[in-house]
Design a protein around this motif. Sequence first.
Motif, PDB file in Angstrom:
ATOM      1  N   GLY A 117       4.334  -3.307  -4.449  1.00 54.35           N
ATOM      2  CA  GLY A 117       3.134  -4.054  -4.099  1.00 54.35           C
ATOM      3  C   GLY A 117       3.443  -5.533  -3.922  1.00 54.35           C
ATOM      4  N   HIS A 137       4.849   1.913   0.641  1.00 59.65           N
ATOM      5  CA  HIS A 137       3.848   1.577   1.640  1.00 59.65           C
ATOM      6  C   HIS A 137       2.789   2.682   1.675  1.00 59.65           C
ATOM      7  N   GLN A 199      -2.674   6.262  -4.233  1.00 61.08           N
ATOM      8  CA  GLN A 199      -1.932   5.624  -5.330  1.00 61.08           C
ATOM      9  C   GLN A 199      -1.471   6.640  -6.379  1.00 61.08           C
TER      10      GLN A 199
HETATM   11  C1  GRF Z   1       0.265  -0.065  -3.017  1.00 59.80           C
HETATM   12  O1  GRF Z   1      -0.725   0.688  -2.375  1.00 59.80           O
HETATM   13  C2  GRF Z   1       1.501  -0.182  -2.187  1.00 59.80           C
HETATM   14  O2  GRF Z   1       1.706   0.906  -1.349  1.00 59.80           O
HETATM   15  C3  GRF Z   1       1.232  -1.408  -1.362  1.00 59.80           C
HETATM   16  O3  GRF Z   1       0.544  -2.268  -2.221  1.00 59.80           O
HETATM   17  C4  GRF Z   1      -0.148  -1.516  -3.209  1.00 59.80           C
HETATM   18  C5  GRF Z   1       0.260  -2.066  -4.548  1.00 59.80           C
HETATM   19  O4  GRF Z   1      -0.428  -1.471  -5.594  1.00 59.80           O
HETATM   20  N1  GRF Z   1       2.465  -1.960  -0.850  1.00 59.80           N
HETATM   21  P1  GRF Z   1      -0.066  -1.819  -7.107  1.00 59.80           P
HETATM   22  O5  GRF Z   1      -0.018  -3.326  -7.231  1.00 59.80           O
HETATM   23  O6  GRF Z   1       1.270  -1.198  -7.432  1.00 59.80           O
HETATM   24  O7  GRF Z   1      -1.173  -1.231  -7.917  1.00 59.80           O
END
Ligand code: GRF
Length: 220
Positions: A117, A137, A199
Amino acid sequence: MTQTIVLNPALESLRSPCLLNHPIPQPSKPIKLGILASGSGSNFEAIAQAIAAHQLAAQVEVMVYNNPEAKALQRAQNHNIPAQLLNHRDYPSREALDRAIVEVFHRYGVELVVMAGWMRIVTPVLLNACPHVLNIHPSLLPSFKGIHAVEQALAAGVKITGCTVHWVVPELDSGPILIQAAVPVLPEDTADTLHARIQVQEHRIMVDAIALATAQLRAT
Ligand code: GRF
């Protein structure tokens, strides 16, 4: 009226986090991870929990975050993982920020970088100094690259989307794919409900991808 969605059995294989026909070897020596996070850090949490549960042979040496408000900081503190704020606003260029990140990762002896993220584009400055970088992603790449991938999938009307962990190359969301998981798009989905289900799969494939990447790195 509530609608029940029944998946075609032919799609069941898409639930599998990775289409491997062999177990992922667990390394004897934990790999040293450096995490990049910008926001909630739920993928970082999944990694930290898998390590704590001895389901992943790795150690998070340091978590770098660029946003002072990132919830990822609290998660790092809960797991006693060093956290370092590198606010992109304090650097004159993407390259300057990446130089600071490299300095931290080298100082901590990081072997594998995980963009969990990380909402910044990384440059060759980082990729040349830390050649093993993973990104997660929220789409089935190569569909829906860039920001708002979940909204892009909804707008396109696809019936299946998902998530991808891939090696990072200079072109955005374009490196070799390690693992994907599929997620059905339901008629009543909003970007929030769909992202929440994506997620759940992200947290599974992220852990598997680190194990797989470690096996690949140790084999070379
Ligand atoms: C995720 O959905 C990831 O795919 C994208 O950003 C989001 C981050 O979520 N790159 P988190 O901060 O790990 O909860």
